[in-house]
Design a protein around this motif. Structure first.
Motif, PDB file in Angstrom:
ATOM      1  N   GLN A 260      57.688  90.338  39.563  1.00 37.71           N
ATOM      2  CA  GLN A 260      58.887  90.617  40.012  1.00 37.71           C
ATOM      3  C   GLN A 260      59.473  89.407  39.866  1.00 37.71           C
ATOM      4  O   GLN A 260      60.395  88.715  40.448  1.00 37.71           O
ATOM      5  CB  GLN A 260      59.210  91.807  40.789  1.00 37.71           C
ATOM      6  CG  GLN A 260      60.623  91.980  41.124  1.00 37.71           C
ATOM      7  CD  GLN A 260      61.037  92.884  39.534  1.00 37.71           C
ATOM      8  OE1 GLN A 260      60.266  93.299  39.480  1.00 37.71           O
ATOM      9  NE2 GLN A 260      62.331  92.053  39.211  1.00 37.71           N
TER      10      GLN A 260
ATOM     11  N   ARG B 171      60.229  87.171  38.205  1.00 37.15           N
ATOM     12  CA  ARG B 171      61.289  88.073  36.592  1.00 37.15           C
ATOM     13  C   ARG B 171      62.671  87.423  37.688  1.00 37.15           C
ATOM     14  O   ARG B 171      63.277  86.970  36.775  1.00 37.15           O
ATOM     15  CB  ARG B 171      61.628  88.869  36.735  1.00 37.15           C
ATOM     16  CG  ARG B 171      60.352  89.218  36.045  1.00 37.15           C
ATOM     17  CD  ARG B 171      60.247  91.218  35.362  1.00 37.15           C
ATOM     18  NE  ARG B 171      59.238  91.631  34.407  1.00 37.15           N
ATOM     19  CZ  ARG B 171      58.108  92.494  35.463  1.00 37.15           C
ATOM     20  NH1 ARG B 171      58.331  92.570  36.732  1.00 37.15           N
ATOM     21  NH2 ARG B 171      57.297  92.903  34.599  1.00 37.15           N
ATOM     22  N   VAL B 172      62.659  87.197  38.756  1.00 37.08           N
ATOM     23  CA  VAL B 172      64.035  86.983  39.206  1.00 37.08           C
ATOM     24  C   VAL B 172      64.612  85.707  39.481  1.00 37.08           C
ATOM     25  O   VAL B 172      65.199  85.045  38.743  1.00 37.08           O
ATOM     26  CB  VAL B 172      63.993  87.065  40.941  1.00 37.08           C
ATOM     27  CG1 VAL B 172      65.416  86.932  40.844  1.00 37.08           C
ATOM     28  CG2 VAL B 172      64.028  88.290  40.857  1.00 37.08           C
TER      29      VAL B 172
ATOM     30  N   GLY C 115      65.949  84.976  35.392  1.00 36.85           N
ATOM     31  CA  GLY C 115      67.103  85.632  35.239  1.00 36.85           C
ATOM     32  C   GLY C 115      68.215  84.728  35.810  1.00 36.85           C
ATOM     33  O   GLY C 115      69.065  84.458  35.717  1.00 36.85           O
ATOM     34  N   LEU C 116      67.827  83.875  37.092  1.00 33.14           N
ATOM     35  CA  LEU C 116      68.390  82.458  37.662  1.00 33.14           C
ATOM     36  C   LEU C 116      68.343  81.919  36.018  1.00 33.14           C
ATOM     37  O   LEU C 116      69.986  81.500  36.416  1.00 33.14           O
ATOM     38  CB  LEU C 116      67.635  82.410  39.012  1.00 33.14           C
ATOM     39  CG  LEU C 116      68.420  83.425  40.356  1.00 33.14           C
ATOM     40  CD1 LEU C 116      67.380  82.305  41.268  1.00 33.14           C
ATOM     41  CD2 LEU C 116      70.284  83.272  40.421  1.00 33.14           C
TER      42      LEU C 116
ATOM     43  N   LEU D 274      70.941  82.817  34.393  1.00 30.31           N
ATOM     44  CA  LEU D 274      72.346  82.280  34.755  1.00 30.31           C
ATOM     45  C   LEU D 274      73.234  81.256  35.015  1.00 30.31           C
ATOM     46  O   LEU D 274      74.628  80.901  34.334  1.00 30.31           O
ATOM     47  CB  LEU D 274      72.379  82.704  36.478  1.00 30.31           C
ATOM     48  CG  LEU D 274      73.694  83.523  36.941  1.00 30.31           C
ATOM     49  CD1 LEU D 274      73.586  85.094  36.102  1.00 30.31           C
ATOM     50  CD2 LEU D 274      73.536  84.289  38.318  1.00 30.31           C
ATOM     51  N   CYS D 275      72.658  80.290  35.176  1.00 29.07           N
ATOM     52  CA  CYS D 275      72.691  79.115  35.526  1.00 29.07           C
ATOM     53  C   CYS D 275      72.567  78.307  33.823  1.00 29.07           C
ATOM     54  O   CYS D 275      73.762  76.967  34.159  1.00 29.07           O
ATOM     55  CB  CYS D 275      71.979  77.773  35.925  1.00 29.07           C
ATOM     56  SG  CYS D 275      71.838  78.004  37.985  1.00 29.07           S
TER      57      CYS D 275
ATOM     58  N   GLU E 160      60.118  88.394  31.622  1.00 25.11           N
ATOM     59  CA  GLU E 160      61.757  88.451  31.252  1.00 25.11           C
ATOM     60  C   GLU E 160      62.039  87.723  30.917  1.00 25.11           C
ATOM     61  O   GLU E 160      63.512  87.832  29.174  1.00 25.11           O
ATOM     62  CB  GLU E 160      61.941  88.053  32.715  1.00 25.11           C
ATOM     63  CG  GLU E 160      63.200  88.309  33.339  1.00 25.11           C
ATOM     64  CD  GLU E 160      63.822  89.712  33.272  1.00 25.11           C
ATOM     65  OE1 GLU E 160      63.361  90.538  33.132  1.00 25.11           O
ATOM     66  OE2 GLU E 160      65.050  89.518  32.868  1.00 25.11           O
TER      67      GLU E 160
ATOM     68  N   HIS F 240      66.140  87.167  26.764  1.00 24.23           N
ATOM     69  CA  HIS F 240      66.597  85.979  26.976  1.00 24.23           C
ATOM     70  C   HIS F 240      66.206  85.151  25.376  1.00 24.23           C
ATOM     71  O   HIS F 240      65.420  83.850  26.270  1.00 24.23           O
ATOM     72  CB  HIS F 240      66.461  85.393  28.248  1.00 24.23           C
ATOM     73  CG  HIS F 240      67.184  85.735  30.190  1.00 24.23           C
ATOM     74  ND1 HIS F 240      68.341  85.995  30.078  1.00 24.23           N
ATOM     75  CD2 HIS F 240      66.009  86.739  30.398  1.00 24.23           C
ATOM     76  CE1 HIS F 240      68.267  86.754  31.018  1.00 24.23           C
ATOM     77  NE2 HIS F 240      66.919  87.361  31.595  1.00 24.23           N
TER      78      HIS F 240
ATOM     79  N   ALA G 147      69.279  77.320  43.041  1.00 24.32           N
ATOM     80  CA  ALA G 147      69.451  78.117  43.917  1.00 24.32           C
ATOM     81  C   ALA G 147      67.567  78.826  43.975  1.00 24.32           C
ATOM     82  O   ALA G 147      66.875  78.272  43.956  1.00 24.32           O
ATOM     83  CB  ALA G 147      69.180  79.168  43.196  1.00 24.32           C
TER      84      ALA G 147
ATOM     85  N   LEU H 284      63.797  90.432  47.333  1.00 25.79           N
ATOM     86  CA  LEU H 284      63.340  88.842  46.780  1.00 25.79           C
ATOM     87  C   LEU H 284      65.154  88.569  46.614  1.00 25.79           C
ATOM     88  O   LEU H 284      65.688  88.609  45.946  1.00 25.79           O
ATOM     89  CB  LEU H 284      63.413  88.821  45.226  1.00 25.79           C
ATOM     90  CG  LEU H 284      61.490  89.233  45.051  1.00 25.79           C
ATOM     91  CD1 LEU H 284      61.391  90.241  43.230  1.00 25.79           C
ATOM     92  CD2 LEU H 284      61.611  88.414  45.894  1.00 25.79           C
ATOM     93  N   HIS H 285      65.493  87.932  48.109  1.00 23.91           N
ATOM     94  CA  HIS H 285      66.857  87.581  48.194  1.00 23.91           C
ATOM     95  C   HIS H 285      67.032  86.149  47.611  1.00 23.91           C
ATOM     96  O   HIS H 285      66.554  85.095  47.573  1.00 23.91           O
ATOM     97  CB  HIS H 285      67.092  87.683  50.221  1.00 23.91           C
ATOM     98  CG  HIS H 285      67.357  88.419  50.471  1.00 23.91           C
ATOM     99  ND1 HIS H 285      67.088  89.106  51.682  1.00 23.91           N
ATOM    100  CD2 HIS H 285      67.446  89.643  49.793  1.00 23.91           C
ATOM    101  CE1 HIS H 285      66.479  90.485  51.746  1.00 23.91           C
ATOM    102  NE2 HIS H 285      67.266  90.092  51.031  1.00 23.91           N
ATOM    103  N   ILE H 286      68.583  85.828  46.953  1.00 20.54           N
ATOM    104  CA  ILE H 286      68.198  84.628  46.399  1.00 20.54           C
ATOM    105  C   ILE H 286      69.834  83.626  47.882  1.00 20.54           C
ATOM    106  O   ILE H 286      70.124  84.574  47.725  1.00 20.54           O
ATOM    107  CB  ILE H 286      69.256  85.489  45.237  1.00 20.54           C
ATOM    108  CG1 ILE H 286      68.044  85.819  44.148  1.00 20.54           C
ATOM    109  CG2 ILE H 286      69.662  83.600  44.703  1.00 20.54           C
ATOM    110  CD1 ILE H 286      68.976  85.771  43.160  1.00 20.54           C
TER     111      ILE H 286
ATOM    112  N   ILE I  98      71.698  80.582  48.381  1.00 19.73           N
ATOM    113  CA  ILE I  98      71.938  79.335  47.607  1.00 19.73           C
ATOM    114  C   ILE I  98      73.204  78.504  48.484  1.00 19.73           C
ATOM    115  O   ILE I  98      72.817  78.926  49.777  1.00 19.73           O
ATOM    116  CB  ILE I  98      73.177  79.643  46.027  1.00 19.73           C
ATOM    117  CG1 ILE I  98      74.505  80.581  46.801  1.00 19.73           C
ATOM    118  CG2 ILE I  98      72.835  80.358  44.995  1.00 19.73           C
ATOM    119  CD1 ILE I  98      75.649  80.800  45.915  1.00 19.73           C
TER     120      ILE I  98
END
Lengths: 342, 342
Positions: free
Chosen positions: B171, B174-175, B178-179, B182-183, B213, B218, B298, B334-336, B338
């Motif tokens: 997971q 996967r995060v 996702g980041l 996003l970027c 993922e 994507h 990040a 799973l903390h993001i 920045i």
DNA sequence: TTGTAAGCGTTATCAG
DNA sequence: CTGATAACGCTTACAA
């Protein structure tokens, strides 16, 4: 582990005397007090929580939890839920919690409600502060009676309180700016939208942090309309749609607060396939769905569970053990949620 | 609040008998047992923690905490620190914790160390699992003796254990994807870098989640070199520099694991002012600095504090109250992070 | 098979 | 001013 009994033995006094010294209760000979204090220090006495809990139980503490609760405040529901869980947990410590849901803001209603709280003689109060004179005078009356109060969710300083538990809205706006920067490579225009502008106490803080962060660290980004938010309410999204359509080079939109989750759908319809990052706050069930669908790029959460539970915990610790909170402001973590880590 | 005494009174038996039923101890007449069980159910008995803690204290429980500890494992230090804090906290519950730092992986060393642990006869073991036969047989021996084990940080299933506390590496990959999306607005190429590829147990999981993922959600993103990582070690960053220089249209780089924080500096030097998002895992002090400087876009953290404290807590609850963990796998959040929310 | 009593550490109430 | 004693809820020897 050093106990009261150990201290009492070494000091040649009884447990009762040591207890009196520990809890600063009157009626102890200064000399014996000094001797006991020295031993407490020297032997490194730490009170045993389990023992204390068991003994304090008999006091049957009574707390009040006040929260504003309107249909548009989904976030308050999460706080309330966490508070109810915490209340259930505190039951075995002999603590009961009365919940008061504030459903209107007119003065007679509020005064009647606060009078009711007061009549129930709570030992401590956890409250979402309201900017009304009825609330202020209520808190002041309780303060005068020596009833401690903890505020949550909104950091209002009109009356002294034991602590604040909640979001740092300014910092939260800064995080939003950081996310916008991340999504746009730090270049372009960003639009602002809000369901509630000047009336929302959190709006000013977030916008302050947001614009401050932009100008300090993201020179390539600028706000459409100089930061004037496009407002939306009751299914009327025309301002937001205009914002999107009239600014084709806008790369991101920051929704400072949301009441109506339909706005995301409208934004993407208006964007017509163009890439547009959407940054929001909180994580209502509807927002989880929008994250999954890609209609929200990222959202910043503010730990509603902590906002509900910690105030009650702090009050309990203060009343039961006399422990003052470690700090006066407990800012919740600003977690970033994207589709993959909700 | 209903207590054992209440049950005993209503059942017309003594507290001891009720206790025997509650803890499934032998020597109770089936009929009285049935009656007591019925009352427990009917009256909604919940054991009181404070009382239990106080009574269980006398057993003086003894736990062992094993963690691998090499200079390149900064992350393990955070876990260790949290575990020591937890151990201090458990002291007032009569629990002592022995810490064993595994400093090498050769068999004679390990066998001597595990023998030492075994000789100290711990009541429970929290361990970072190692993929060596010495460790496996050690765990199996302890299992045979009925000593419960909790694994943390690495989810290895070669031996039965009470629970796992740690990251869901798939997971977590996967995060990261996702980041990256996003970027990069979900378009372009992404490079992979790692200090430790096949040797790192977490690498495979993260890469699996990452590529899964990407391909699932994507389609606009693809991995340079088909996902073959550019490796770096001991200050040798040539592969990474090549990766950046030879792929001018690469928009992001995913550092799956980092040993040497100098790599970020090198990446940005090689990028020569071009915009390049850098995604990493964990938050060592050096990484905080890099986030602030914008050299990391990040990073995804995995709650080292929980990984250190929860295993000890689970063992305590199991041994003291017989409470089985609520789940077999406790995945950390799973903390993001920045620059604005570290 | 069951009951009794002591003790875990703290607080509160009564005597003295 | 101080000491003894009884709770708080639970576990565990030991006695019956």
């Amino acid at each position: 582990m050093v106990t009261i009994k150990d201290i009492a033995k070494r000091a040649g006094v009884s447990r009762g005397t040591v207890d009196r010294v520990l809890n600063n209760r009157p009626g102890v000979n200064p000399e014996t007090e000094a001797k006991v204090r020295a031993l407490i220090e020297e032997m490194g006495y730490r009170p045993n929580m389990a023992g204390q809990i068991l003994a304090v139980k008999k006091r049957r503490l009574h707390l009040a939890f006040l929260i504003f609760h309107g249909p548009e405040f989904v976030f308050h529901l999460d706080i309330l839920h966490a508070a109810r869980d915490k209340a259930a947990e505190l039951r075995e410590f002999g603590v009961t919690v009365d919940f008061y849901l504030v459903r209107q803001l007119d003065t007679p209603y509020l005064e009647r409600l606060f009078r009711e709280v007061e009549d129930n003689q709570p030992d401590g109060i956890a409250a979402l502060p309201l900017r009304t004179t009825a609330f202020m005078s209520f808190i002041q009356r309780m303060n005068a009676k020596g009833v401690p109060t903890v505020f949550f969710n909104l950091d209002e300083d009109f009356a002294p309180h034991l602590a604040y538990v909640g979001c740092d809205y300014v910092q939260s706006g800064r995080v939003a700016a950081g996310l916008v920067s991340l999504c746009t490579e730090g270049r372009g225009q960003v639009g602002i939208a809000a369901a509630d502008g000047p009336n929302s106490p959190s709006f000013a803080g977030r916008m302050g942090g947001f614009s401050q962060e932009l100008s300090a660290n993201h020179p390539g980004l600028s706000m459409v309309d100089g930061g004037m938010p496009a407002l939306f309410h009751n299914g009327d999204f025309t301002e937001v749609v205009d914002l999107v359509e009239q600014n084709p080079d806008m790369k991101a939109i920051y929704i400072v607060n949301m009441g109506d989750y339909g706005v995301c759908q409208e934004i993407h319809r208006a964007a017509r396939g163009r890439n547009l990052a959407v940054i929001t706050h909180d994580l209502a069930p509807a927002q989880q769905e929008l994250l999954k669908n890609g209609l929200i790029s990222a959202t910043i959460v503010q730990q509603p569970d902590i906002q509900g539970s910690l105030p009650l915990q702090l009050l309990y610790e203060y009343l039961a053990f006399g422990t003052l909170p470690a700090k006066s402001k407990f800012f919740t973590d600003l977690h970033i949620c994207i589709s993959q880590n909700v």
